[in-house]
Design a protein around this motif. Sequence first.
Motif, PDB file in Angstrom:
ATOM      1  N   LYS A   5      73.301  32.965  82.049  1.00 52.26           N
ATOM      2  CA  LYS A   5      72.994  32.919  83.477  1.00 52.26           C
ATOM      3  C   LYS A   5      73.359  31.563  84.067  1.00 52.26           C
ATOM      4  O   LYS A   5      73.170  30.531  83.435  1.00 52.26           O
ATOM      5  CB  LYS A   5      71.498  33.137  83.714  1.00 52.26           C
ATOM      6  CG  LYS A   5      71.049  34.552  83.675  1.00 52.26           C
ATOM      7  CD  LYS A   5      69.576  34.618  84.083  1.00 52.26           C
ATOM      8  CE  LYS A   5      69.156  36.026  84.346  1.00 52.26           C
ATOM      9  NZ  LYS A   5      67.793  36.079  84.894  1.00 52.26           N
ATOM     10  N   VAL A   6      73.844  31.589  85.283  1.00 53.00           N
ATOM     11  CA  VAL A   6      74.070  30.364  86.039  1.00 53.00           C
ATOM     12  C   VAL A   6      72.700  29.880  86.495  1.00 53.00           C
ATOM     13  O   VAL A   6      71.872  30.676  86.943  1.00 53.00           O
ATOM     14  CB  VAL A   6      74.973  30.652  87.268  1.00 53.00           C
ATOM     15  CG1 VAL A   6      75.121  29.422  88.137  1.00 53.00           C
ATOM     16  CG2 VAL A   6      76.316  31.175  86.822  1.00 53.00           C
ATOM     17  N   LYS A   7      72.442  28.590  86.360  1.00 54.12           N
ATOM     18  CA  LYS A   7      71.148  28.027  86.775  1.00 54.12           C
ATOM     19  C   LYS A   7      71.392  27.097  87.970  1.00 54.12           C
ATOM     20  O   LYS A   7      72.147  26.135  87.855  1.00 54.12           O
ATOM     21  CB  LYS A   7      70.503  27.271  85.620  1.00 54.12           C
ATOM     22  CG  LYS A   7      70.216  28.156  84.429  1.00 54.12           C
ATOM     23  CD  LYS A   7      69.386  27.523  83.331  1.00 54.12           C
ATOM     24  CE  LYS A   7      69.879  26.213  82.828  1.00 54.12           C
ATOM     25  NZ  LYS A   7      69.128  25.705  81.672  1.00 54.12           N
ATOM     26  N   VAL A   8      70.734  27.433  89.101  1.00 58.22           N
ATOM     27  CA  VAL A   8      70.981  26.685  90.334  1.00 58.22           C
ATOM     28  C   VAL A   8      69.658  26.283  90.979  1.00 58.22           C
ATOM     29  O   VAL A   8      68.715  27.072  91.048  1.00 58.22           O
ATOM     30  CB  VAL A   8      71.802  27.522  91.337  1.00 58.22           C
ATOM     31  CG1 VAL A   8      72.162  26.701  92.559  1.00 58.22           C
ATOM     32  CG2 VAL A   8      73.064  28.060  90.682  1.00 58.22           C
ATOM     33  N   LEU A   9      69.631  25.066  91.475  1.00 59.60           N
ATOM     34  CA  LEU A   9      68.480  24.513  92.175  1.00 59.60           C
ATOM     35  C   LEU A   9      68.875  24.251  93.621  1.00 59.60           C
ATOM     36  O   LEU A   9      69.824  23.511  93.881  1.00 59.60           O
ATOM     37  CB  LEU A   9      68.056  23.203  91.517  1.00 59.60           C
ATOM     38  CG  LEU A   9      67.262  22.189  92.337  1.00 59.60           C
ATOM     39  CD1 LEU A   9      65.906  22.743  92.736  1.00 59.60           C
ATOM     40  CD2 LEU A   9      67.109  20.898  91.576  1.00 59.60           C
ATOM     41  N   TYR A  10      68.195  24.894  94.543  1.00 64.59           N
ATOM     42  CA  TYR A  10      68.385  24.623  95.973  1.00 64.59           C
ATOM     43  C   TYR A  10      67.215  23.771  96.433  1.00 64.59           C
ATOM     44  O   TYR A  10      66.061  24.055  96.108  1.00 64.59           O
ATOM     45  CB  TYR A  10      68.449  25.930  96.776  1.00 64.59           C
ATOM     46  CG  TYR A  10      69.793  26.605  96.706  1.00 64.59           C
ATOM     47  CD1 TYR A  10      70.746  26.402  97.706  1.00 64.59           C
ATOM     48  CD2 TYR A  10      70.128  27.428  95.646  1.00 64.59           C
ATOM     49  CE1 TYR A  10      71.988  27.018  97.647  1.00 64.59           C
ATOM     50  CE2 TYR A  10      71.369  28.042  95.579  1.00 64.59           C
ATOM     51  CZ  TYR A  10      72.288  27.836  96.577  1.00 64.59           C
ATOM     52  OH  TYR A  10      73.519  28.441  96.518  1.00 64.59           O
ATOM     53  N   ILE A  60      71.581  31.081  99.442  1.00 66.32           N
ATOM     54  CA  ILE A  60      70.999  31.593  98.200  1.00 66.32           C
ATOM     55  C   ILE A  60      71.317  33.079  98.056  1.00 66.32           C
ATOM     56  O   ILE A  60      71.750  33.530  96.985  1.00 66.32           O
ATOM     57  CB  ILE A  60      69.483  31.336  98.153  1.00 66.32           C
ATOM     58  CG1 ILE A  60      69.203  29.827  98.054  1.00 66.32           C
ATOM     59  CG2 ILE A  60      68.844  32.083  96.987  1.00 66.32           C
ATOM     60  CD1 ILE A  60      67.746  29.443  98.259  1.00 66.32           C
ATOM     61  N   ASN A  61      71.121  33.843  99.118  1.00 66.25           N
ATOM     62  CA  ASN A  61      71.437  35.278  99.079  1.00 66.25           C
ATOM     63  C   ASN A  61      72.899  35.519  98.740  1.00 66.25           C
ATOM     64  O   ASN A  61      73.228  36.357  97.889  1.00 66.25           O
ATOM     65  CB  ASN A  61      71.097  35.942 100.428  1.00 66.25           C
ATOM     66  CG  ASN A  61      69.710  36.507 100.446  1.00 66.25           C
ATOM     67  OD1 ASN A  61      69.329  37.278  99.596  1.00 66.25           O
ATOM     68  ND2 ASN A  61      68.947  36.101 101.440  1.00 66.25           N
ATOM     69  N   LYS A  62      73.785  34.777  99.390  1.00 61.92           N
ATOM     70  CA  LYS A  62      75.222  34.939  99.140  1.00 61.92           C
ATOM     71  C   LYS A  62      75.581  34.517  97.721  1.00 61.92           C
ATOM     72  O   LYS A  62      76.442  35.130  97.082  1.00 61.92           O
ATOM     73  CB  LYS A  62      76.024  34.136 100.161  1.00 61.92           C
ATOM     74  CG  LYS A  62      75.973  34.736 101.546  1.00 61.92           C
ATOM     75  CD  LYS A  62      76.721  33.876 102.544  1.00 61.92           C
ATOM     76  CE  LYS A  62      76.549  34.443 103.950  1.00 61.92           C
ATOM     77  NZ  LYS A  62      77.115  33.579 104.962  1.00 61.92           N
ATOM     78  N   GLU A 110      77.508  35.940  92.290  1.00 61.40           N
ATOM     79  CA  GLU A 110      77.404  35.908  90.819  1.00 61.40           C
ATOM     80  C   GLU A 110      77.281  37.309  90.227  1.00 61.40           C
ATOM     81  O   GLU A 110      77.207  37.466  89.027  1.00 61.40           O
ATOM     82  CB  GLU A 110      76.215  35.050  90.379  1.00 61.40           C
ATOM     83  CG  GLU A 110      76.365  33.574  90.676  1.00 61.40           C
ATOM     84  CD  GLU A 110      77.474  32.892  89.896  1.00 61.40           C
ATOM     85  OE1 GLU A 110      77.956  33.432  88.876  1.00 61.40           O
ATOM     86  OE2 GLU A 110      77.875  31.789  90.315  1.00 61.40           O
ATOM     87  N   GLY A 111      77.208  38.319  91.085  1.00 66.17           N
ATOM     88  CA  GLY A 111      77.128  39.690  90.598  1.00 66.17           C
ATOM     89  C   GLY A 111      75.715  40.233  90.525  1.00 66.17           C
ATOM     90  O   GLY A 111      75.477  41.261  89.912  1.00 66.17           O
ATOM     91  N   GLY A 112      74.762  39.527  91.118  1.00 65.97           N
ATOM     92  CA  GLY A 112      73.383  40.010  91.162  1.00 65.97           C
ATOM     93  C   GLY A 112      72.416  39.096  90.450  1.00 65.97           C
ATOM     94  O   GLY A 112      72.813  38.177  89.733  1.00 65.97           O
ATOM     95  N   PRO A 113      71.128  39.358  90.657  1.00 66.07           N
ATOM     96  CA  PRO A 113      70.083  38.501  90.101  1.00 66.07           C
ATOM     97  C   PRO A 113      70.086  38.394  88.580  1.00 66.07           C
ATOM     98  O   PRO A 113      69.596  37.415  88.032  1.00 66.07           O
ATOM     99  CB  PRO A 113      68.782  39.161  90.572  1.00 66.07           C
ATOM    100  CG  PRO A 113      69.150  40.108  91.637  1.00 66.07           C
ATOM    101  CD  PRO A 113      70.585  40.455  91.458  1.00 66.07           C
ATOM    102  N   GLU A 114      70.659  39.385  87.916  1.00 64.66           N
ATOM    103  CA  GLU A 114      70.685  39.333  86.449  1.00 64.66           C
ATOM    104  C   GLU A 114      71.641  38.267  85.915  1.00 64.66           C
ATOM    105  O   GLU A 114      71.604  37.933  84.733  1.00 64.66           O
ATOM    106  CB  GLU A 114      71.038  40.712  85.866  1.00 64.66           C
ATOM    107  CG  GLU A 114      72.415  41.220  86.210  1.00 64.66           C
ATOM    108  CD  GLU A 114      72.524  41.896  87.590  1.00 64.66           C
ATOM    109  OE1 GLU A 114      73.637  42.321  87.918  1.00 64.66           O
ATOM    110  OE2 GLU A 114      71.530  41.981  88.329  1.00 64.66           O
TER     111      GLU A 114
END
Length: 157
Positions: free
Chosen positions: A39-44, A61-63, A68-72
């Motif tokens: 999983k890609v790990k991102v901090l906003y 964040i939604n975009k 990334e192809g979805g929350p998974e």
Amino acid sequence: MITTFPCKLTLAAILSVVMFALTAVPDLAQAADNPKKEKVKVLYHVDGKDPEVAKYALALINKHIDAEGGPENIDVELVVHGPALELFEKDKMDPEMQKRFDQIIEKGVRAEMCQVSMKMFGKTLDNLAKGFVATLHPVAVKRIADLQRQGYIYIKP
């Protein structure tokens, strides 16, 4: 002639092995490129009092989740502190921002509010949009540093 026949057979055998290998290589290359995808790990990070910046951050964040192809495929942490806290008060929240916030929470984003900011502004989690949790460390900037140390990519809209 007898000496050339085995060479032709060997050449045919080699060609068939090479042809098989060439057709199998794309599958092998694809498997090597896509071992269990991490999983890609991102901090906003949102800390300002401009509602347009906060709405923009939520839209990003939604975009990003969709890209990334979805929350998974992505793990998103939203850390909010300072004057931005007032933007997320449930009774005062801009309806468009509330909608965007609800969307990211539904997609599994972990939204953290700074504990120190809540004390400074006299607010609790009950005063904030549903979905917030208190930062794991009382000070948001320490939490941000910890997440970056864990490999989260930092984005500040």
